[in-house]
Design a protein around this motif. Structure first.
Motif, mmCIF file in Angstrom:
data_model
loop_
_atom_site.group_PDB
_atom_site.id
_atom_site.type_symbol
_atom_site.label_atom_id
_atom_site.label_comp_id
_atom_site.label_asym_id
_atom_site.label_seq_id
_atom_site.Cartn_x
_atom_site.Cartn_y
_atom_site.Cartn_z
ATOM 1 N N GLY A 20 -8.279 4.811 -11.370
ATOM 2 C CA GLY A 20 -8.705 4.117 -12.616
ATOM 3 C C GLY A 20 -7.758 4.928 -14.645
ATOM 4 O O GLY A 20 -7.500 3.565 -15.418
ATOM 5 N N TRP A 21 -7.062 6.232 -13.902
ATOM 6 C CA TRP A 21 -6.346 6.435 -14.964
ATOM 7 C C TRP A 21 -5.042 5.373 -15.116
ATOM 8 O O TRP A 21 -4.535 6.074 -16.450
ATOM 9 C CB TRP A 21 -6.078 7.853 -14.827
ATOM 10 C CG TRP A 21 -6.908 8.369 -15.123
ATOM 11 C CD1 TRP A 21 -7.967 9.204 -13.870
ATOM 12 C CD2 TRP A 21 -7.864 8.905 -16.548
ATOM 13 N NE1 TRP A 21 -9.222 9.909 -14.695
ATOM 14 C CE2 TRP A 21 -8.768 9.886 -16.193
ATOM 15 C CE3 TRP A 21 -7.267 8.314 -17.297
ATOM 16 C CZ2 TRP A 21 -10.105 10.058 -16.972
ATOM 17 C CZ3 TRP A 21 -8.547 8.745 -19.102
ATOM 18 C CH2 TRP A 21 -9.873 10.097 -18.152
ATOM 19 N N ALA A 22 -4.482 4.906 -14.495
ATOM 20 C CA ALA A 22 -3.361 4.124 -14.452
ATOM 21 C C ALA A 22 -4.009 2.396 -15.156
ATOM 22 O O ALA A 22 -2.697 2.651 -15.902
ATOM 23 C CB ALA A 22 -3.059 3.004 -12.722
ATOM 24 N N LEU A 23 -5.017 3.033 -15.754
ATOM 25 C CA LEU A 23 -4.958 1.574 -16.854
ATOM 26 C C LEU A 23 -4.052 2.181 -18.350
ATOM 27 O O LEU A 23 -3.981 1.692 -19.559
ATOM 28 C CB LEU A 23 -6.697 2.148 -17.743
ATOM 29 C CG LEU A 23 -6.591 0.931 -18.591
ATOM 30 C CD1 LEU A 23 -6.255 -0.764 -18.288
ATOM 31 C CD2 LEU A 23 -8.330 0.990 -18.313
ATOM 32 N N GLU A 24 -3.645 3.468 -18.243
ATOM 33 C CA GLU A 24 -3.032 4.025 -19.997
ATOM 34 C C GLU A 24 -0.991 3.311 -19.074
ATOM 35 O O GLU A 24 -0.770 3.831 -20.318
ATOM 36 C CB GLU A 24 -2.928 5.740 -19.945
ATOM 37 C CG GLU A 24 -2.572 5.613 -18.340
ATOM 38 C CD GLU A 24 -2.853 7.623 -18.941
ATOM 39 O OE1 GLU A 24 -2.953 8.172 -19.520
ATOM 40 O OE2 GLU A 24 -2.570 8.535 -17.693
ATOM 41 N N ASP A 33 0.586 -1.350 -0.273
ATOM 42 C CA ASP A 33 0.298 0.038 0.169
ATOM 43 C C ASP A 33 1.056 1.064 -0.668
ATOM 44 O O ASP A 33 0.516 2.194 -0.036
ATOM 45 C CB ASP A 33 -1.082 0.379 1.969
ATOM 46 C CG ASP A 33 -2.077 -0.778 0.935
ATOM 47 O OD1 ASP A 33 -2.825 -1.617 -0.261
ATOM 48 O OD2 ASP A 33 -2.268 -1.152 1.930
ATOM 49 N N ALA A 34 2.031 1.554 0.564
ATOM 50 C CA ALA A 34 3.043 2.174 0.397
ATOM 51 C C ALA A 34 3.155 2.458 -1.216
ATOM 52 O O ALA A 34 3.723 3.898 -1.510
ATOM 53 C CB ALA A 34 4.365 1.969 0.532
ATOM 54 N N LEU A 35 3.331 2.177 -2.275
ATOM 55 C CA LEU A 35 3.104 2.448 -4.173
ATOM 56 C C LEU A 35 1.787 2.862 -4.265
ATOM 57 O O LEU A 35 1.069 2.222 -4.253
ATOM 58 C CB LEU A 35 3.547 1.263 -4.990
ATOM 59 C CG LEU A 35 5.154 0.287 -4.420
ATOM 60 C CD1 LEU A 35 4.996 -0.983 -4.851
ATOM 61 C CD2 LEU A 35 6.366 1.171 -4.389
ATOM 62 N N THR A 36 1.991 4.094 -4.704
ATOM 63 C CA THR A 36 1.093 4.466 -5.559
ATOM 64 C C THR A 36 0.610 3.938 -7.048
ATOM 65 O O THR A 36 0.674 2.746 -7.348
ATOM 66 C CB THR A 36 1.702 5.758 -6.265
ATOM 67 O OG1 THR A 36 2.952 6.043 -7.216
ATOM 68 C CG2 THR A 36 2.061 7.162 -5.279
ATOM 69 N N PRO A 37 -0.590 4.067 -7.016
ATOM 70 C CA PRO A 37 -0.999 3.072 -8.105
ATOM 71 C C PRO A 37 0.165 3.191 -9.546
ATOM 72 O O PRO A 37 0.281 2.443 -10.113
ATOM 73 C CB PRO A 37 -2.114 3.648 -9.110
ATOM 74 C CG PRO A 37 -2.261 4.071 -7.227
ATOM 75 C CD PRO A 37 -1.758 4.848 -6.662
ATOM 76 N N SER A 38 0.437 4.229 -9.692
ATOM 77 C CA SER A 38 1.092 3.953 -11.238
ATOM 78 C C SER A 38 3.550 2.768 -10.502
ATOM 79 O O SER A 38 3.446 2.901 -11.195
ATOM 80 C CB SER A 38 2.026 5.708 -11.460
ATOM 81 O OG SER A 38 0.672 6.499 -11.705
ATOM 82 N N ALA A 39 3.540 3.782 -9.703
ATOM 83 C CA ALA A 39 4.800 3.193 -8.950
ATOM 84 C C ALA A 39 4.263 0.473 -8.607
ATOM 85 O O ALA A 39 5.241 0.364 -9.833
ATOM 86 C CB ALA A 39 5.081 3.513 -8.359
ATOM 87 N N LEU A 40 2.880 0.930 -8.614
ATOM 88 C CA LEU A 40 2.640 -0.163 -8.614
ATOM 89 C C LEU A 40 2.488 -1.037 -10.057
ATOM 90 O O LEU A 40 3.246 -2.025 -9.847
ATOM 91 C CB LEU A 40 1.466 -0.426 -7.663
ATOM 92 C CG LEU A 40 0.855 -1.475 -7.555
ATOM 93 C CD1 LEU A 40 1.459 -2.503 -6.424
ATOM 94 C CD2 LEU A 40 -0.658 -1.559 -6.586
#
Length: 199
Positions: A41-45, A10-17
């Protein structure tokens, strides 16, 4: 990219994850993808194109960011369930839906009830649909301004609109000389009782 095998971080942001889990088809990657998209949701890109055609993945993305529907495959932009989830998150996601779904009265009505400005995204034929427009006006009087001209001239429409939402009366009574609705100024319910001053 390297596969990250640890538990959910959970320490990672969605983009980093997602830097660790973009391998298409990997079960462990899917868990990371769904976790990340539930948060952004924008991490889908950031994902490989195949993910944009995965219904479960796209549903997670649009549920947290309705606008991410723009990143979905054409097939999923035609999927009513996916589009409905996007609209619940962001009414303006409707602009990314397939044209056929912008003609779906129930779906568009849901978007408009969440934000009246979303009516601008409706298919033109809905603005000519009496039942649809009366439903919209019932929840947002200003929608009367968007009704098709032919519908406005239809006998009984103005009275029905004002009955559905008394606040819609000015959109008909202020039409000026020659208005098709001259009697509405007298028929529209007044607020504050019979002694209230006319505005």
């Amino acid at each position: 990219m390297a596969q990250h095998d640890a538990g959910r971080d959970d320490a990672l942001t969605p983009s980093a994850l997602l830097q660790y889990c973009v391998t298409w088809g990997s079960p462990s990657a899917r868990a990371y993808v769904l976790s990340a998209l539930a948060r952004d949701g924008w991490a889908l890109e950031l994902l490989e194109p195949q993910w944009a055609g995965d219904a479960q993945v796209v549903a997670a993305a649009v549920s947290s960011a309705g606008g991410a529907l723009a990143l979905a495959s054409p097939a999923l932009r035609r999927d009513r369930g996916i589009v409905a989830a996007a609209v619940r998150s962001d009414p303006f996601a409707l602009q990314h839906a397939d044209a056929a779904l912008r003609r779906d009265a129930a779906l568009v009505l849901d978007a408009v009830r969440r934000d009246g400005a979303a009516l601008a995204l409706a298919a033109p034929e809905l603005l000519r649909d009496r039942a649809f427009m009366l439903s919209v006006i019932a929840s947002d009087a200003s929608a009367a301004a968007a009704a098709d001209g032919g519908l406005l001239a239809e006998p009984g429409f103005a009275a029905a609109a004002v009955a559905a939402n008394p606040a819609a009366a000015p959109f008909f009574t202020d039409a000026g000389p020659g208005s098709a609705f001259p009697s509405l100024a007298r028929a529209a319910p007044r607020r504050g009782g019979a002694g209230a001053e006319e505005r």
